[in-house]
Write a protein that holds these residues in place. Structure first.
Motif, PDB file in Angstrom:
ATOM      1  N   ALA A   1      39.720 -17.267 -65.622  1.00 39.25           N
ATOM      2  CA  ALA A   1      39.898 -18.716 -65.515  1.00 39.25           C
ATOM      3  C   ALA A   1      39.383 -19.237 -64.180  1.00 39.25           C
ATOM      4  O   ALA A   1      38.810 -20.323 -64.107  1.00 39.25           O
ATOM      5  N   ARG A   2      39.568 -18.478 -63.134  1.00 42.33           N
ATOM      6  CA  ARG A   2      39.168 -18.920 -61.801  1.00 42.33           C
ATOM      7  C   ARG A   2      37.658 -18.839 -61.592  1.00 42.33           C
ATOM      8  O   ARG A   2      37.033 -19.766 -61.108  1.00 42.33           O
ATOM      9  N   PHE A   3      37.080 -17.720 -61.937  1.00 45.50           N
ATOM     10  CA  PHE A   3      35.670 -17.508 -61.634  1.00 45.50           C
ATOM     11  C   PHE A   3      34.730 -17.968 -62.740  1.00 45.50           C
ATOM     12  O   PHE A   3      33.574 -18.274 -62.467  1.00 45.50           O
ATOM     13  N   ARG A   4      35.214 -17.940 -63.982  1.00 44.03           N
ATOM     14  CA  ARG A   4      34.390 -18.360 -65.128  1.00 44.03           C
ATOM     15  C   ARG A   4      33.079 -17.588 -65.211  1.00 44.03           C
ATOM     16  O   ARG A   4      32.048 -18.129 -65.585  1.00 44.03           O
ATOM     17  N   LYS A   5      33.129 -16.334 -64.845  1.00 43.00           N
ATOM     18  CA  LYS A   5      31.960 -15.448 -64.884  1.00 43.00           C
ATOM     19  C   LYS A   5      32.425 -14.132 -65.512  1.00 43.00           C
ATOM     20  O   LYS A   5      32.807 -13.199 -64.802  1.00 43.00           O
ATOM     21  N   PRO A   6      32.390 -14.042 -66.841  1.00 46.42           N
ATOM     22  CA  PRO A   6      32.982 -12.869 -67.489  1.00 46.42           C
ATOM     23  C   PRO A   6      32.298 -11.538 -67.170  1.00 46.42           C
ATOM     24  O   PRO A   6      32.985 -10.527 -67.011  1.00 46.42           O
ATOM     25  N   TRP A   7      30.974 -11.480 -67.055  1.00 45.91           N
ATOM     26  CA  TRP A   7      30.305 -10.197 -66.838  1.00 45.91           C
ATOM     27  C   TRP A   7      30.633  -9.570 -65.486  1.00 45.91           C
ATOM     28  O   TRP A   7      30.893  -8.362 -65.422  1.00 45.91           O
ATOM     29  N   PRO A   8      30.627 -10.320 -64.387  1.00 47.76           N
ATOM     30  CA  PRO A   8      31.032  -9.695 -63.120  1.00 47.76           C
ATOM     31  C   PRO A   8      32.502  -9.251 -63.132  1.00 47.76           C
ATOM     32  O   PRO A   8      32.853  -8.253 -62.513  1.00 47.76           O
ATOM     33  N   ILE A   9      33.339  -9.970 -63.869  1.00 46.76           N
ATOM     34  CA  ILE A   9      34.749  -9.590 -63.961  1.00 46.76           C
ATOM     35  C   ILE A   9      34.882  -8.292 -64.761  1.00 46.76           C
ATOM     36  O   ILE A   9      35.601  -7.370 -64.362  1.00 46.76           O
ATOM     37  N   VAL A  10      34.193  -8.203 -65.878  1.00 49.52           N
ATOM     38  CA  VAL A  10      34.214  -6.972 -66.681  1.00 49.52           C
ATOM     39  C   VAL A  10      33.666  -5.801 -65.856  1.00 49.52           C
ATOM     40  O   VAL A  10      34.233  -4.703 -65.874  1.00 49.52           O
ATOM     41  N   ALA A  11      32.591  -6.036 -65.119  1.00 50.94           N
ATOM     42  CA  ALA A  11      32.026  -4.984 -64.265  1.00 50.94           C
ATOM     43  C   ALA A  11      33.032  -4.563 -63.192  1.00 50.94           C
ATOM     44  O   ALA A  11      33.169  -3.369 -62.888  1.00 50.94           O
ATOM     45  N   GLY A  12      33.751  -5.512 -62.615  1.00 46.82           N
ATOM     46  CA  GLY A  12      34.779  -5.200 -61.618  1.00 46.82           C
ATOM     47  C   GLY A  12      35.912  -4.385 -62.211  1.00 46.82           C
ATOM     48  O   GLY A  12      36.421  -3.443 -61.579  1.00 46.82           O
ATOM     49  N   ILE A  13      36.331  -4.739 -63.431  1.00 45.37           N
ATOM     50  CA  ILE A  13      37.372  -3.963 -64.115  1.00 45.37           C
ATOM     51  C   ILE A  13      36.885  -2.543 -64.349  1.00 45.37           C
ATOM     52  O   ILE A  13      37.618  -1.574 -64.129  1.00 45.37           O
ATOM     53  N   LEU A  14      35.634  -2.404 -64.778  1.00 44.67           N
ATOM     54  CA  LEU A  14      35.056  -1.088 -65.031  1.00 44.67           C
ATOM     55  C   LEU A  14      35.044  -0.241 -63.763  1.00 44.67           C
ATOM     56  O   LEU A  14      35.532   0.903 -63.759  1.00 44.67           O
ATOM     57  N   VAL A  15      34.520  -0.776 -62.677  1.00 44.00           N
ATOM     58  CA  VAL A  15      34.420  -0.022 -61.422  1.00 44.00           C
ATOM     59  C   VAL A  15      35.812   0.330 -60.883  1.00 44.00           C
ATOM     60  O   VAL A  15      36.074   1.479 -60.509  1.00 44.00           O
ATOM     61  N   ALA A  16      36.714  -0.649 -60.856  1.00 41.32           N
ATOM     62  CA  ALA A  16      38.062  -0.396 -60.338  1.00 41.32           C
ATOM     63  C   ALA A  16      38.789   0.652 -61.169  1.00 41.32           C
ATOM     64  O   ALA A  16      39.457   1.542 -60.622  1.00 41.32           O
ATOM     65  N   THR A  17      38.653   0.557 -62.491  1.00 40.01           N
ATOM     66  CA  THR A  17      39.325   1.509 -63.368  1.00 40.01           C
ATOM     67  C   THR A  17      38.734   2.910 -63.209  1.00 40.01           C
ATOM     68  O   THR A  17      39.475   3.897 -63.131  1.00 40.01           O
ATOM     69  N   LEU A  18      37.412   2.993 -63.153  1.00 41.00           N
ATOM     70  CA  LEU A  18      36.792   4.301 -62.954  1.00 41.00           C
ATOM     71  C   LEU A  18      37.269   4.954 -61.657  1.00 41.00           C
ATOM     72  O   LEU A  18      37.647   6.129 -61.646  1.00 41.00           O
ATOM     73  N   LEU A  19      37.265   4.193 -60.569  1.00 42.84           N
ATOM     74  CA  LEU A  19      37.696   4.736 -59.278  1.00 42.84           C
ATOM     75  C   LEU A  19      39.177   5.102 -59.286  1.00 42.84           C
ATOM     76  O   LEU A  19      39.567   6.202 -58.885  1.00 42.84           O
ATOM     77  N   ASN A  20      40.000   4.174 -59.758  1.00 42.80           N
ATOM     78  CA  ASN A  20      41.442   4.379 -59.751  1.00 42.80           C
ATOM     79  C   ASN A  20      41.832   5.537 -60.664  1.00 42.80           C
ATOM     80  O   ASN A  20      42.604   6.416 -60.278  1.00 42.80           O
TER      81      ASN A  20
END
Length: 188
Positions: A29-48
């Motif tokens: 809702a804040r950023f309105r940019k779904p692909w960078p958000i999905v990419a961030g979820i992917l990277v954070a989840t992979l690392l975590n």
């Protein structure tokens, strides 16, 4: 393949209604940019989850539950306080850069996953199943299955979402989690 499918299903189900889904909605809702958000979820989840799986496989015995509870409670309290801090961009109509969405999502998701039930599930799965890459891949796919639809919907309907109210609700949720973990950690 059992580890991959079991890990995917476990995390996808555990993630439904989790705090990180609320986080995904708020970020969309804040950023309105779904692909960078999905990419961030992917990277954070992979690392975590890679870290969690490694720790689960190597040191399942090390984690003292009482210490972990206090670290998690303190983390939730810090996130609750951070969430209450007014966002100076709340009243700004300017579009935010995609890089900002990716970095914010990666950092927020990584921190939100610390001590989360999906991270704990990853530790337990890695302690019981091999190979580790299969567990990490499965838990990551499970996170994406649960969060990508939330990001897509949040981006689409962001004009209708009350961001200030959502920020207070998220802060209350994290504060409640901090209190719950702290009380549970004291054994009462």
């Amino acid at each position: 393949m059992d580890a991959l499918f079991l890990s995917t299903g476990t995390v996808a189900v555990a993630e439904i209604g989790d705090k990180t889904q609320l986080l995904a909605l708020l970020l969309a809702a804040r950023f309105r940019k779904p692909w960078p958000i999905v990419a961030g979820i992917l990277v954070a989840t992979l690392l975590n989850h890679a870290l969690a799986a490694w720790l689960g496989a190597l040191a399942a015995d090390w984690l003292r539950p009482d210490v972990l509870r206090w670290v998690v409670a303190g983390s939730f309290l810090a996130v609750a306080l951070w969430t209450l801090k007014p966002d100076t961009l709340d009243d700004d109509d300017a579009a935010l850069p995609a890089r900002g969405a990716f970095i914010a999502t990666t950092l927020a998701f990584f921190v939100a996953e610390v001590g989360d039930k999906t991270q704990v599930a990853t530790v337990l799965l890695a302690a019981n199943y091999e190979p580790l890459w299969s567990v990490v891949a499965g838990t990551t796919v499970g996170m994406l299955l649960a969060n990508v639809p939330v990001v897509a919907l949040g981006s689409r309907f962001s004009d209708r979402l009350p961001l200030k109210a959502a920020r207070y609700a998220a802060a209350a949720l994290f504060l409640g989690l901090a209190l719950w973990v702290a009380i549970r950690g004291m054994g009462t």
